[in-house]
Design a protein around this motif. Structure first.
Motif, PDB file in Angstrom:
ATOM      1  N   ARG A  27     -12.125 -28.406   5.290  1.00  0.00           N
ATOM      2  CA  ARG A  27     -12.902 -27.169   5.301  1.00  0.00           C
ATOM      3  C   ARG A  27     -13.181 -26.652   3.888  1.00  0.00           C
ATOM      4  N   SER A  28     -12.376 -27.078   2.909  1.00  0.00           N
ATOM      5  CA  SER A  28     -12.621 -26.614   1.540  1.00  0.00           C
ATOM      6  C   SER A  28     -13.969 -27.097   1.002  1.00  0.00           C
ATOM      7  N   THR A  68      -2.216 -29.251   6.778  1.00  0.00           N
ATOM      8  CA  THR A  68      -3.313 -28.794   5.908  1.00  0.00           C
ATOM      9  C   THR A  68      -4.449 -29.806   5.813  1.00  0.00           C
ATOM     10  N   LEU A 114      -7.565 -26.053  -4.674  1.00  0.00           N
ATOM     11  CA  LEU A 114      -6.445 -26.639  -3.931  1.00  0.00           C
ATOM     12  C   LEU A 114      -5.697 -27.644  -4.802  1.00  0.00           C
ATOM     13  N   ILE A 133      -1.546 -19.828   4.439  1.00  0.00           N
ATOM     14  CA  ILE A 133      -2.526 -20.786   4.955  1.00  0.00           C
ATOM     15  C   ILE A 133      -3.879 -20.120   5.125  1.00  0.00           C
ATOM     16  N   GLU A 134      -3.874 -18.863   5.574  1.00  0.00           N
ATOM     17  CA  GLU A 134      -5.140 -18.144   5.738  1.00  0.00           C
ATOM     18  C   GLU A 134      -5.814 -17.927   4.387  1.00  0.00           C
ATOM     19  N   ASP A 173       1.786 -18.334   7.519  1.00  0.00           N
ATOM     20  CA  ASP A 173       0.457 -18.236   8.104  1.00  0.00           C
ATOM     21  C   ASP A 173      -0.489 -17.430   7.212  1.00  0.00           C
ATOM     22  N   THR A 190      -7.411 -21.210   2.910  1.00  0.00           N
ATOM     23  CA  THR A 190      -8.598 -21.726   3.606  1.00  0.00           C
ATOM     24  C   THR A 190      -9.888 -21.321   2.916  1.00  0.00           C
ATOM     25  N   TYR A 191      -9.825 -20.329   2.014  1.00  0.00           N
ATOM     26  CA  TYR A 191     -11.022 -19.885   1.296  1.00  0.00           C
ATOM     27  C   TYR A 191     -11.149 -20.523  -0.085  1.00  0.00           C
ATOM     28  N   LEU A 204      -6.895 -30.199   7.894  1.00  0.00           N
ATOM     29  CA  LEU A 204      -8.130 -29.492   8.228  1.00  0.00           C
ATOM     30  C   LEU A 204      -8.554 -28.565   7.081  1.00  0.00           C
ATOM     31  N   ILE A 205      -7.578 -27.990   6.381  1.00  0.00           N
ATOM     32  CA  ILE A 205      -7.900 -27.102   5.257  1.00  0.00           C
ATOM     33  C   ILE A 205      -8.587 -27.878   4.141  1.00  0.00           C
ATOM     34  N   TRP A 206      -8.134 -29.081   3.861  1.00  0.00           N
ATOM     35  CA  TRP A 206      -8.768 -29.904   2.826  1.00  0.00           C
ATOM     36  C   TRP A 206     -10.219 -30.226   3.195  1.00  0.00           C
TER      37      TRP A 206
END
Length: 721
Positions: free
Chosen positions: A119-120, A113, A94, A83-84, A80, A87-88, A115-117
């Motif tokens: 949000r990037s 991931t 990435l 992952i945190e 976690d 996210t930045y 959502l992370i892609w």
């Protein structure tokens, strides 16, 4: 690990399968890590390169990492926390992280991931300039696929060829050939307004036949899958699922279309910045290379005019400055081109010096050799190509040809002293050429005839020729002229081909031809003048100067007919291009008294109306002017001559044309034709002939001679014979 070595446990197939779904999957990892090949520079994506540069500038720099805080501790952190942290990160970061090891590849390839892609793309990589802001990835669209579309190498997904930019409408990186091969249309049973057309992404095609954005092609797999699913739902009868499927696909296509426009704008801005910076770098390197060449002894003009484009030098590409190592690579490519430009410049300068010397010699020779034509303001001279090939002058030119020479040089003066025989030799050669042209059209003469090659035949009044010339008339170019010339005096004035430069020569088949029609008219006029066409010369006709009227053509004015000189009669038949046939009966000659009266009223030829006069006093350089007023100004300013004499100071130099003169009108029809001559005036001044009408002769006798009018005071003459 040594360069080029491969680990024993490396499996290229499994390695490729693991990274196939990630950005930069098309990169040759063996070449990337083990240096087996060289990357193709044409496939480098400028959007990725410039975005990575912007990202590195915006990130704070850390000079050193604290002890005990190395990146190898990242693998021991909790998931976690990792992952945190990610996210930045930027989509490019990435992508780089996904290439670290299999663990990160597996993590970033998992659905957790997704959502992370997306949000990037919210990361603001350049806060100072919103023009380079990343496009926002909407829900329902994969961030990995958008990253691949924006930042992957510019290579076709199908054939691997280089492309200019990805196709944001089809959401693929595809070349034009593969696009044409894989595009297809929706089955024909569905009309163009069917809802399927709004459910599938399409490639917009704009050409001269289809300029509407509705026209386009669809990717084959998209059409197959979506049409199959649509037909399955229609056949199943589940209307709710069908409506949901149609709405989802339509919304997805709409989002992709909006996102495609954002991607195009983002890519265009990034590419423009990349090209601007690349151009600035290349210009700085090129300027440095030019300074190095100048420092080595090359002229700056040769460096600038070299045919090799230093902007395209492969050694300068993707370089920020010109180092000694880079210059050693580029110099062998640049110096041969500079040497070529230097050789061309030296050759041009050498030719310019030779031409300047030849021009001085040619000008002095023409001024020395020009010969006036008796009775006119015209002159003639040898053509330039003949003058420069004359042995005494050619010797002066060949002796140190690059050396400059003055008009008063003793060598040139001595060579010009031997040139007078050149005029006679040239005249004899031209007469032979013209005589051959005359004999070609005379079937009665044969080579065995001793009179056939008699060069004096060119002096006959029946020797009429056409001369074709191309002359420079103004700034815009050249113009073709055709002259009708009678006799050798007219011909020799036109024979110097100044209109085509120094290297031109007379071409009888193209430049001159015998005019049979004009010769026939001249023979008719000579017979009317009372001479033999076989012996009458041009000078005899000029001395007689008869006047003729044309009986075949209608007079332009009632009771008046133009009285033409014998040359004007020839031009009247040839140049007027009338359809009226002129034979012997077409011409009538004026009586000697009537012709003398017309010559008295004839306006002298005005040579000042013609262009290009020259100063007769300048013997160094050749002054070329356009009109007589400029030559007179030249005489006043340089020679202090206020009243110039035409024959002495003004020379008819270049243009051999005759001035146009309106013919005198003969009044021989009507109530009061002037056909009476005063006997008292004829006795006192016999050289002056003036004719009066019946009414005018009465007033003349009374007013001029103060005697009563009688029949003995005048004589009625015949105007036409």
């Amino acid at each position: 690990m040594q360069q080029g070595s491969v680990p024993h446990n490396y499996n290229a197939a499994s390695f490729a399968e693991d990274v196939i779904h990630f950005p930069f999957a098309e990169i040759d990892f063996e070449a990337e890590f083990f240096r087996h090949s060289t990357r193709d520079l044409t496939k480098i994506n400028p959007v990725a390169a410039e975005a990575w540069k912007i990202l590195r500038i915006s990130r704070p720099r850390v000079k050193y990492a604290p002890r005990g805080c190395a990146l190898d501790l990242l693998s021991d952190m909790q998931l976690d926390i990792i992952i945190e942290i990610i996210t930045y990160l930027h989509p490019l970061e990435l992508s780089q992280l996904a290439r670290v090891n299999k663990a990160f590849r597996g993590l970033l390839n998992s659905s957790a991931t997704d959502l992370i892609w997306r949000r990037s793309f919210l990361v603001d990589d350049d806060p100072q300039n919103q023009k380079f802001r990343l496009p926002r990835c909407p829900a329902g669209i994969s961030g990995r696929q958008l990253t691949r579309l924006l930042y992957c190498p510019l290579a076709c997904e199908v054939c691997g060829a280089s492309i200019e930019s990805p196709d944001y409408n089809l959401w693929r990186r595809i070349c034009l050939q593969c696009t044409r091969a894989h595009l297809r249309t929706i089955p024909r049973q569905y009309k163009c307004d069917h809802e399927l057309y709004s459910m599938i992404p399409r490639r917009i095609i704009v050409d001269r036949y289809h300029r509407t954005p509705e026209f386009g092609g669809f990717w084959r797999s998209d059409v197959t899958s979506i049409v199959a699913e649509y037909e399955r739902l229609v056949a199943g009868g589940d209307s709710q699922s069908l409506v949901r499927f149609v709405n989802d696909q339509t919304l997805m296509v709409s989002k992709k279309r909006q996102l495609a426009e954002q991607c195009r704008i983002y890519s265009a801005n990034i590419t423009a910045r990349f090209r601007t910076e690349s151009r600035d770098k290349i210009e700085r390197i090129v300027n440095s290379a030019e300074k190095r060449l100048v420092a080595e002894g090359f002229w700056q003009r040769d460096v600038l005019l070299a045919p090799y484009h230093m902007q395209n030098c492969p050694a300068f590409q993707r370089k920020s400055h010109l180092s000694t190592k880079i210059w050693r690579r580029a110099r062998p490519l640049i110096v041969p081109s500079v040497l070529q430009a230097q050789a061309e410049r030296l050759e041009w300068e050498r030719r310019a010096r030779i031409n300047a010397k030849t021009s001085v010699i040619l000008t002095s020779a023409i001024l020395a050799l020009r010969t006036p034509v008796a009775g006119t303001h015209r002159t003639y001279y040898c053509p330039p190509c003949t003058i420069v090939n004359f042995p005494p002058l050619a010797k002066v030119i060949d002796e140190e040809p690059e050396e400059q020479i003055a008009a008063d040089d003793p060598r040139l003066v001595e060579a010009l002293a031997a040139t007078p025989p050149l005029v006679e030799a040239w005249a004899a050669e031209m007469k032979t050429i013209l005589m051959s042209e005359l004999l070609k059209t005379e079937c009665s003469n044969s080579p065995q005839n001793p009179q056939a090659f008699d060069l004096t035949r060119l002096e006959l009044a029946t020797s009429v020729f056409r001369m074709h010339q191309t002359r420079h008339v103004n700034y815009y170019g050249y113009r073709k002229f055709t002259y009708v010339l009678v006799g050798w005096d007219d011909l020799r004035v036109h024979l110097h081909p100044w209109k085509r430069g120094h290297d031109s020569r007379l071409k009888p088949s193209e430049d001159v031809e015998f005019d049979r029609e004009g010769s026939t008219v001249a023979a008719q006029l000579v017979l009317l003048a009372g001479m033999d066409p076989q012996t009458a010369t041009v000078s005899e006709m000029n001395a007689l100067d008869p006047r003729f009227v044309c009986e075949s053509c209608a007079p332009p004015h009632p009771n008046y007919r133009p009285a033409l000189r014998w040359r004007e009669c020839i031009l009247h038949v040839i140049e007027d291009a009338t359809d009226i046939f002129h034979d012997t009966s077409s011409w009538r000659i004026l009586s000697p008294v009537a012709a003398a009266d017309l010559r008295r009223r004839q306006v002298p030829d005005d040579y000042s109306s013609l262009e290009t006069w020259a100063c007769g006093l300048c013997d160094g350089l050749l002054p070329r002017f356009y009109d007589r007023e400029q030559v007179q100004m030249h005489l006043r300013e340089f020679h202090e001559i206020d009243h110039s004499l035409t024959k002495k100071n003004l020379t008819r130099y270049m243009v051999p044309d005759q001035p146009e003169c309106r013919p005198v009108m003969l009044h021989d029809i009507g109530a009061h034709p002037p056909r009476f001559r005063c006997n008292r005036c004829a006795e006192a001044r016999p050289s002056i002939v003036k004719l009066f009408s019946k009414h005018a002769i009465k007033m003349h006798v009374i007013d001029k001679h103060s005697v009563s009018f009688s029949i003995d005071e005048y004589t009625e003459i015949e105007l036409l014979l």
